[in-house]
Scaffold this active site. Structure first.
Site, PDB file in Angstrom:
ATOM      1  N   ASP A  80      -9.675   9.663  10.366  1.00 15.43           N
ATOM      2  CA  ASP A  80      -9.470   8.338  10.276  1.00 15.43           C
ATOM      3  C   ASP A  80     -10.364   7.302  11.308  1.00 15.43           C
ATOM      4  O   ASP A  80     -10.652   6.294  10.610  1.00 15.43           O
ATOM      5  CB  ASP A  80      -8.159   7.877  10.856  1.00 15.43           C
TER       6      ASP A  80
ATOM      7  N   GLY B 100      -1.560  -1.722   6.384  1.00 12.45           N
ATOM      8  CA  GLY B 100      -2.582  -0.958   6.511  1.00 12.45           C
ATOM      9  C   GLY B 100      -2.714  -0.103   7.767  1.00 12.45           C
ATOM     10  O   GLY B 100      -2.106  -0.508   8.950  1.00 12.45           O
TER      11      GLY B 100
ATOM     12  N   ALA C  96       3.266  -3.141   7.086  1.00 14.03           N
ATOM     13  CA  ALA C  96       2.752  -2.259   6.267  1.00 14.03           C
ATOM     14  C   ALA C  96       1.558  -2.526   5.731  1.00 14.03           C
ATOM     15  O   ALA C  96       1.335  -2.326   4.470  1.00 14.03           O
ATOM     16  CB  ALA C  96       3.792  -1.371   5.524  1.00 14.03           C
TER      17      ALA C  96
ATOM     18  N   HIS D 208       2.382  27.435 -20.238  1.00 20.29           N
ATOM     19  CA  HIS D 208       3.486  26.417 -20.975  1.00 20.29           C
ATOM     20  C   HIS D 208       4.754  27.199 -20.828  1.00 20.29           C
ATOM     21  O   HIS D 208       4.954  28.316 -20.896  1.00 20.29           O
ATOM     22  CB  HIS D 208       3.224  26.410 -22.298  1.00 20.29           C
TER      23      HIS D 208
ATOM     24  N   VAL E  29       2.368 -14.148   3.292  1.00 17.83           N
ATOM     25  CA  VAL E  29       3.369 -14.238   4.268  1.00 17.83           C
ATOM     26  C   VAL E  29       2.858 -15.320   5.096  1.00 17.83           C
ATOM     27  O   VAL E  29       1.727 -15.015   5.862  1.00 17.83           O
ATOM     28  CB  VAL E  29       3.712 -13.063   4.813  1.00 17.83           C
TER      29      VAL E  29
ATOM     30  N   GLY F 275       0.786  -1.172   0.122  1.00 18.67           N
ATOM     31  CA  GLY F 275       0.167  -0.032   0.256  1.00 18.67           C
ATOM     32  C   GLY F 275       0.957   1.297   0.006  1.00 18.67           C
ATOM     33  O   GLY F 275       2.015   1.075  -0.221  1.00 18.67           O
TER      34      GLY F 275
END
EC number: 1.8.1.4
Length: 457
Positions: free
Chosen positions: A302, A262, A260, A441, A228, A175
């Site tokens: 969260d 989540g 890692a 540009h 794993v 992730g």
């Protein structure tokens, strides 16, 4: 009379921004944060990782300088100096947030707090009353029960604090966190392997862009579709055993292993369940105005499980505070629109996007058309990166209405440009509207214009 107008539990992005907005409006605000103001993002997440990634990019630019006519000798990656830069950056920003909160009259207490009911919060054993309570307790790393993992893995916080650059790093999880750390340490010379259960990294991302991100990250070996099974060995020489996509048993040995896979909402010790807040899949359920089922109790960030991103927490805080301040005067109108929350991955190379991927749009039953253009069509991108550097823009639009449903980008400055793409989706612009926008540009953003002319061509 209540002790405060609003009590906020948690001083991360959602919590401290809500405190700032409410303090600015003259409300009596108590912010309870058991640790350091700034939360995971500012102290052990977004900011420290971006500080170290900038150091890694500077190191790589120095090594690759000959391509641009700049010859540098004796280039070294000084990890201790990088850590010092990280600490200085974090300290400066934390100090700034705290100073701003105090300037706005917010009372900060560094104590554990828990909601005990509508309008009531327990702080260090004492119960305080408030007209409104905002729960913003954030999230925490997920640690799956893999045999042998205890004592042999570090989470993102632990990896940020390592004293030396790992020679061999295995990352379990592909992730955002896993990919950013893999990219960071590979750029600094580590041998890096990423073991991911799913068939592609960054599963929230459009698959075309995700595969290009993976191909563009140098020095990392990705093992996809792998489970794993266990870890063994001693700290400093840990073996990660996994089953690959063909069912064969494989093993990797490393001096550092990052877990890692989540993050999850931080609910334990928040008082949420005991107070009667509705929980859904381990998160506090809120509506699109950030209201919970208890009167006067709101939740942001969260802990809601809606979007585990700092800028999503900011937006949720703005929505909650706008609705709190409008009560009794005008009907609350601000709501969360999840389809227009952008994402960004600060690996090397960077990527960003907003809206629906092609597969997500099709899953909703939308008839869509897409186009992908390489960023070597941008003069500035070529001047700063070369023709072979990874970079692309993908547009997803409804076939009939031509309304833009997703903009996905890989390459230099993608996270800095994505706000413009957010505006396109917020205003429901069509491809024809997009084609009328003047892009300066030379800029990398011209890739979006090129994609608008490639689609429906």
């Amino acid at each position: 009379m209540s002790d405060y107008d609003v009590i906020i539990i948690g001083g991360g992005p959602g919590g401290y921004l809500a405190a700032e907005r409410l303090g600015h409006a003259g409300m009596r605000v108590l912010l309870a944060e058991a640790d350091t103001v700034g939360g995971t993002c500012l102290n052990v997440g977004c900011i420290p990782t971006k500080s170290l990634l900038h150091s890694a990019k500077t190191y790589r630019h120095a090594l690759d300088g000959a391509m641009f006519g700049v010859n540098v000798t004796g280039v070294q990656a000084d990890w201790s100096a990088m850590q010092a830069w990280k600490a200085k950056t974090v300290g400066t920003l934390v100090g700034g947030v705290q100073a701003n909160l105090r300037r706005l009259g917010v009372t900060i207490v560094h104590e554990h707090a828990r909601v005990v009911g509508a309008g009531r919060v327990e702080v260090a054993g004492s119960v305080h009353k408030a007209d409104h309570v905002i729960v913003a307790t954030g999230s925490e790393p997920v640690m799956p029960p893999i045999p042998g993992a205890d004592g042999r893995v570090v989470d993102s916080t632990g990896l940020l604090a390592v004293e030396v650059i790992p020679e061999r790093l295995v990352v379990i999880g592909g992730g955002v966190i896993g990919v950013e750390f893999a990219s960071l340490f590979a750029a600094l010379g580590s041998q890096v392997d990423v073991v991911e259960l799913l068939p592609e990294i960054l599963p929230f991302m459009d698959t075309d862009i995700a595969s290009r991100v993976r191909a563009g990250i140098e020095g990392v070996t990705f093992h996809l579709g792998c489970r794993v099974e266990s870890l063994d060995g001693e700290p400093g020489s840990t073996t990660v055993r996994f089953t690959d996509a063909d069912g064969s048993e494989q093993a990797l040995t490393a001096d550092t292993v990052l877990m890692a896979v989540g993050r999850r909402p931080r609910i334990a010790d928040s008082g949420a369940a005991e107070a009667g807040l509705d929980l859904v899949r381990g998160a506090i359920r809120v509506d699109d105005t950030m209201r919970t089922n208890l009167p006067g109790v709101w939740a942001v960030g969260d802990v809601t499980g809606r979007s585990l991103l700092a800028h999503a927490a900011y937006r949720m805080a703005e929505i909650a505070t706008a609705n709190i301040l409008s009560l009794g005067r005008v009907p609350p109108g601000e709501r969360l629109r999840e389809d227009t929350i952008p994402w960004a991955v600060y690996a090397i190379p960077e990527s960003a996007g907003v809206g629906l991927s092609e597969s997500q749009a099709e899953a909703r039953g939308l008839d869509v058309t897409s186009a992908v253009v390489p960023l070597y069509l941008s003069g500035r991108f070529v001047a700063e990166n070369g023709v072979g550097a990874p970079g692309a823009v993908k547009l997803v639009a409804e076939t009939g209405s031509r309304v833009v449903r997703g903009i996905h980008m890989l390459g230099t400055y993608a996270p800095e440009m994505i706000w413009g793409a957010v505006s396109v989706l917020e205003n429901e612009l069509t491809i024809d509207d997009l084609r009328q926008i003047v892009f300066p540009h030379p800029t990398v953003s011209e890739g979006i214009r090129e994609a608008s002319w490639a689609i429906f061509s």
